[in-house]
Design a protein around this motif. Structure first.
Motif, mmCIF file in Angstrom:
data_model
loop_
_atom_site.group_PDB
_atom_site.id
_atom_site.type_symbol
_atom_site.label_atom_id
_atom_site.label_comp_id
_atom_site.label_asym_id
_atom_site.label_seq_id
_atom_site.Cartn_x
_atom_site.Cartn_y
_atom_site.Cartn_z
ATOM 1 N N LEU A 499 0.849 -1.182 0.000
ATOM 2 C CA LEU A 499 0.000 0.000 0.000
ATOM 3 C C LEU A 499 0.890 1.239 0.000
ATOM 4 O O LEU A 499 1.649 1.483 0.943
ATOM 5 C CB LEU A 499 -0.905 0.015 1.234
ATOM 6 C CG LEU A 499 -1.812 -1.213 1.424
ATOM 7 C CD1 LEU A 499 -2.585 -1.085 2.720
ATOM 8 C CD2 LEU A 499 -2.757 -1.373 0.239
ATOM 9 N N TYR A 500 0.838 2.006 -1.095
ATOM 10 C CA TYR A 500 1.677 3.204 -1.191
ATOM 11 C C TYR A 500 0.875 4.342 -1.804
ATOM 12 O O TYR A 500 -0.114 4.144 -2.508
ATOM 13 C CB TYR A 500 2.947 2.934 -1.998
ATOM 14 C CG TYR A 500 2.717 2.316 -3.363
ATOM 15 C CD1 TYR A 500 2.511 3.119 -4.487
ATOM 16 C CD2 TYR A 500 2.741 0.933 -3.524
ATOM 17 C CE1 TYR A 500 2.319 2.556 -5.728
ATOM 18 C CE2 TYR A 500 2.554 0.353 -4.773
ATOM 19 C CZ TYR A 500 2.337 1.173 -5.880
ATOM 20 O OH TYR A 500 2.134 0.611 -7.109
ATOM 21 N N GLY A 501 1.342 5.570 -1.507
ATOM 22 C CA GLY A 501 0.601 6.756 -1.892
ATOM 23 C C GLY A 501 1.079 7.388 -3.170
ATOM 24 O O GLY A 501 1.709 6.744 -4.032
ATOM 25 N N ASN A 502 0.846 8.702 -3.291
ATOM 26 C CA ASN A 502 1.108 9.408 -4.544
ATOM 27 C C ASN A 502 2.592 9.562 -4.827
ATOM 28 O O ASN A 502 2.982 9.901 -5.957
ATOM 29 C CB ASN A 502 0.450 10.788 -4.508
ATOM 30 C CG ASN A 502 -1.066 10.680 -4.416
ATOM 31 O OD1 ASN A 502 -1.650 9.672 -4.784
ATOM 32 N ND2 ASN A 502 -1.699 11.749 -3.900
ATOM 33 N N GLY A 503 3.430 9.291 -3.838
ATOM 34 C CA GLY A 503 4.872 9.400 -4.038
ATOM 35 C C GLY A 503 5.497 8.129 -4.594
ATOM 36 O O GLY A 503 6.724 8.050 -4.700
ATOM 37 N N GLY A 504 4.703 7.147 -4.920
ATOM 38 C CA GLY A 504 5.238 5.915 -5.485
ATOM 39 C C GLY A 504 5.428 4.840 -4.432
ATOM 40 O O GLY A 504 4.979 4.970 -3.284
ATOM 41 N N VAL A 505 6.145 3.782 -4.806
ATOM 42 C CA VAL A 505 6.250 2.595 -3.966
ATOM 43 C C VAL A 505 6.935 2.875 -2.639
ATOM 44 O O VAL A 505 6.770 2.118 -1.669
ATOM 45 C CB VAL A 505 6.980 1.466 -4.719
ATOM 46 C CG1 VAL A 505 6.152 0.993 -5.903
ATOM 47 C CG2 VAL A 505 8.365 1.930 -5.182
ATOM 48 N N ASN A 506 7.696 3.926 -2.579
ATOM 49 C CA ASN A 506 8.391 4.230 -1.318
ATOM 50 C C ASN A 506 7.552 5.111 -0.378
ATOM 51 O O ASN A 506 7.961 5.377 0.740
ATOM 52 C CB ASN A 506 9.729 4.925 -1.612
ATOM 53 C CG ASN A 506 10.689 3.992 -2.329
ATOM 54 O OD1 ASN A 506 10.760 2.794 -2.005
ATOM 55 N ND2 ASN A 506 11.427 4.527 -3.303
ATOM 56 N N ASP A 507 6.398 5.539 -0.876
ATOM 57 C CA ASP A 507 5.510 6.386 -0.082
ATOM 58 C C ASP A 507 4.482 5.490 0.611
ATOM 59 O O ASP A 507 3.332 5.384 0.211
ATOM 60 C CB ASP A 507 4.822 7.408 -0.985
ATOM 61 C CG ASP A 507 3.890 8.351 -0.219
ATOM 62 O OD1 ASP A 507 4.005 8.414 1.021
ATOM 63 O OD2 ASP A 507 3.031 8.991 -0.880
ATOM 64 N N LYS A 508 4.887 4.828 1.671
ATOM 65 C CA LYS A 508 4.048 3.829 2.326
ATOM 66 C C LYS A 508 2.839 4.484 3.011
ATOM 67 O O LYS A 508 2.943 5.561 3.597
ATOM 68 C CB LYS A 508 4.854 3.050 3.357
ATOM 69 C CG LYS A 508 6.035 2.270 2.762
ATOM 70 C CD LYS A 508 5.556 1.224 1.752
ATOM 71 C CE LYS A 508 6.724 0.420 1.184
ATOM 72 N NZ LYS A 508 6.258 -0.551 0.152
ATOM 73 N N VAL A 509 1.726 3.768 2.906
ATOM 74 C CA VAL A 509 0.484 4.205 3.555
ATOM 75 C C VAL A 509 0.050 3.101 4.510
ATOM 76 O O VAL A 509 -0.032 1.931 4.126
ATOM 77 C CB VAL A 509 -0.630 4.475 2.526
ATOM 78 C CG1 VAL A 509 -1.923 4.861 3.235
ATOM 79 C CG2 VAL A 509 -0.205 5.563 1.548
ATOM 80 N N SER A 510 -0.223 3.456 5.752
ATOM 81 C CA SER A 510 -0.580 2.444 6.747
ATOM 82 C C SER A 510 -1.991 1.922 6.529
ATOM 83 O O SER A 510 -2.850 2.584 5.944
ATOM 84 C CB SER A 510 -0.468 3.025 8.157
ATOM 85 O OG SER A 510 -1.485 3.991 8.372
ATOM 86 N N VAL A 511 -2.211 0.714 7.035
ATOM 87 C CA VAL A 511 -3.554 0.120 6.949
ATOM 88 C C VAL A 511 -4.560 0.995 7.674
ATOM 89 O O VAL A 511 -5.689 1.186 7.216
ATOM 90 C CB VAL A 511 -3.537 -1.305 7.526
ATOM 91 C CG1 VAL A 511 -4.953 -1.860 7.659
ATOM 92 C CG2 VAL A 511 -2.673 -2.226 6.670
#
Length: 618
Positions: A499-511
């Motif tokens: 799960l990642y945000g608008n910054g790409g795969v390194n922009d992790k988004v928590s559950v």
């Protein structure tokens, strides 16, 4: 040949008054034929003594007998009843005075056990009913007795025999009719009826009828019962003079708590007269007369003839008006009090809901919730209005603690202060109740025109129609149910690293962030996307849309679901660089979870709506 054909060709084989020869079409001079046209009169009403208009006779069977002035039956004549013209034609009579007796039947007299016998004299029994008759009649029986004279008339073209009597014969029924009616103090008692029966106690009916029109004989006086649930009028034989008929009407009802109540009402009918409607009217007194609770049975729904929302003929000016058509998925069954004091129930659901109790709390009356209404069934997309007994009279109801609450007539302002609570044991309701984080859904055209064959596309939008709006309801009930499913949370946690945000795969988004975004309050105006420009979905902020195929296939097609979740990702604020659009959240996790768990969703099948087969789709 059937029985009617025999009558047409051979007249009445069993009557010595008529020959069995078929009518032959010859000139009037050769046949000296006489024609009588048959009509019958309507019932006389016992209360007004008014009669219905006369109608041409269209009988299933006709018997007639002709006798001379000495009362002897006439032989050697030709006669025929023509049902197409409602006429009896007679040939072969000589000058003289005669009497024509006619028996007409609508229906099948054998179902009444009636028999018709040949007679040689009008005083003989012509029509006989069983003495042990134990049911109302199924056929109608008409009779007339007409004296007429045949004379010879001369004119320049020659002589002919004619009748000096009016050739129009009006018959009357020799049986009676009894109508049963009721007044209910509470309309919801009437629609909760289980059975309505009337029993005639030892009735004595006249069972024999002569050619001269006289009744005789008497039935055995056996009790019998008639069902008033299927009909309220019954045909009966005339009663024996000076022997009033007595009986009992039995009504059984059920109430919303499952109890059955039996009530009986005695009556006396002075007589049953030929060709007359008698009336038995019952004022129903019932324990539930004072009930404040609307008990909405199937019969109540039929009687109310409620409207339904989001139907194919609903104008777009209505379904795209948020003040008229919008709902929160956590509150799909909307309960309110209308401006004219009616209970209003509107249901945003493709499925029916059964066994629904609606309770209300009105601060000025009680701190407890009390039983306001009970629906045996709340139909899909119903828009129901029902009268509230408590608005017009003193009523009683049951509170949540089991107490009996008596209320004086409740004012409109008090009713509109009510707080409502809904409960049901229906498994479908349990799923709807599980929707804790509702989204508010409305419908928008975004410039399209649903009245045009192509939807009047403007940019990437076309006119959404009710067939699509109903699928919008289905999808968002399912989606907002899904977001609180334990299995849904488990799959997110099992794939937390994806799960990642608008910054790409390194922009992790928590559950927790994802769940919070899915569960936060949102309002969407949903439209139909025009695919002609290569776009099949649009979403962001309060805007959401997908093309037609996705709306019809979201139940089983993972690609259609991918479109839906891609646009939901935009609604949640994510771009194409995130996993929530062109990434695993939309393209792998959510779309497959939705399809794989569709049987657990509130709207678990496309068959409720069958939209793909709807003729109003594009």
């Amino acid at each position: 040949m059937n029985r009617i054909t025999h009558v047409l060709l051979y007249c009445i084989l069993f009557l010595t008054a008529c020959q069995s020869d078929p009518w032959e079409e010859t000139s009037r001079r050769e046949t000296s034929g006489i024609v009588f046209k048959l009509q019958y009169d309507g019932f006389d009403d016992a209360t007004s003594r008014s009669s219905n208009i006369r109608l041409d006779a269209k009988y299933d069977r006709v018997e007639f007998c002709i006798v001379d002035a000495q009362g002897s039956t006439i032989e050697g004549i030709k006669s025929l009843y023509d049902p197409n013209s409602s006429e009896i034609k007679i040939e072969g009579l000589q000058e003289g005075s005669y009497t024509l007796s006619i028996l007409g039947i609508i229906g099948d007299e054998t179902r009444d056990g009636a028999t018709i016998s040949p007679i040689r004299n009008l005083d003989e029994v012509w029509l006989r009913f069983p003495s042990d008759i134990q049911k109302p009649l199924e056929a109608e029986y008409f009779y007339s007795r007409t004296p007429f004279t045949v004379v010879r008339r001369s004119d320049p073209s020659g002589d002919e025999l004619i009748s000096t009597t009016n050739d129009q014969i009006v018959q009357k029924r020799i049986i009676g009719r009894t109508d049963f009616s009721f007044d209910f103090n509470n309309p919801y008692v009437e629609t909760a009826l289980l059975t309505q029966n009337v029993t005639l106690e030892s009735p004595l009916f006249l069972t024999e009828f002569s050619g001269s029109g006289q009744f005789s004989g008497a039935s055995d006086g056996i009790d019998f019962t008639m069902d008033l649930g299927t009909r309220s009028s019954y045909l009966l034989l005339p009663s024996v003079e000076e022997t009033p008929l007595s009986g009992e009407i039995e009504l059984t009802t059920r109430n919303y708590r499952g109890f059955t109540i039996r009530r009986t009402y005695d009556f006396t009918l002075q007589e049953i007269r030929p060709n007359t409607i008698e009336h038995i009217h019952t004022q129903v007194e019932h324990p539930d007369d004072r009930s404040a609770t609307l008990f909405i049975t199937e019969r109540s729904l039929e009687k109310a003839k409620p409207n339904y929302i989001l139907q194919d003929d609903e104008p777009y000016s209505v379904y795209t008006d948020g003040s008229q058509r919008s709902f929160n998925t956590a509150d799909p069954l909307q309960i309110s009090i209308s401006d004219d004091g009616l209970l209003h129930a509107r249901f945003y659901s493709p499925r029916d809901l059964s066994d629904v109790l609606i309770q209300a709390r009105i601060p000025s009356i009680s701190e407890e919730f009390f039983d306001l209404a009970y629906f045996d069934r709340v139909p899909a997309f119903v828009d129901f209005y029902g009268d509230l007994p408590m608005a017009t009279k003193t009523t009683v109801t049951r509170t949540e603690s089991g107490k009996i609450l008596e209320m004086e007539p409740v004012s409109l302002s008090e009713l509109q202060d009510a707080e409502f609570r809904i409960s049901s044991d229906d498994p479908f309701w349990k799923k709807l109740e599980a929707i804790e984080h509702g989204w508010t859904i409305g419908f928008a055209l975004y410039g399209g025109d649903p009245e045009l064959p192509d939807g009047g596309p403007v940019g990437n939008w076309m006119g959404i129609r009710p067939v699509h709006c109903r699928e919008v309801v289905a999808l968002f009930l399912n989606f907002t149910y899904m977001i609180d499913m334990p299995e849904h949370e488990e799959i997110l946690r099992a794939n937390a690293d994806r799960l990642y945000g608008n910054g790409g795969v390194n922009d992790k988004v928590s559950v927790e962030t994802v769940l919070r975004q899915m569960r936060q309050k949102r309002t969407l105006n949903v439209g139909l996307v025009y695919p002609g420009n290569g776009v099949i979905g649009l979403g962001g902020g309060s805007v959401f849309g997908a093309y037609q195929q996705a709306w019809f296939q979201h139940y089983f097609n993972s690609y259609s679901c991918e479109i839906m979740f891609h646009e939901l990702g935009h609604v949640m604020g994510y771009s194409h660089s995130s996993s929530f659009t062109y990434g695993p959240w939309a393209q792998e996790l959510m779309n497959h979870f939705y399809v794989d768990h569709i049987q657990e969703m509130p709207i678990d099948s496309p068959l409720y709506l069958n939209s793909a087969q709807n003729p109003n789709k594009y």
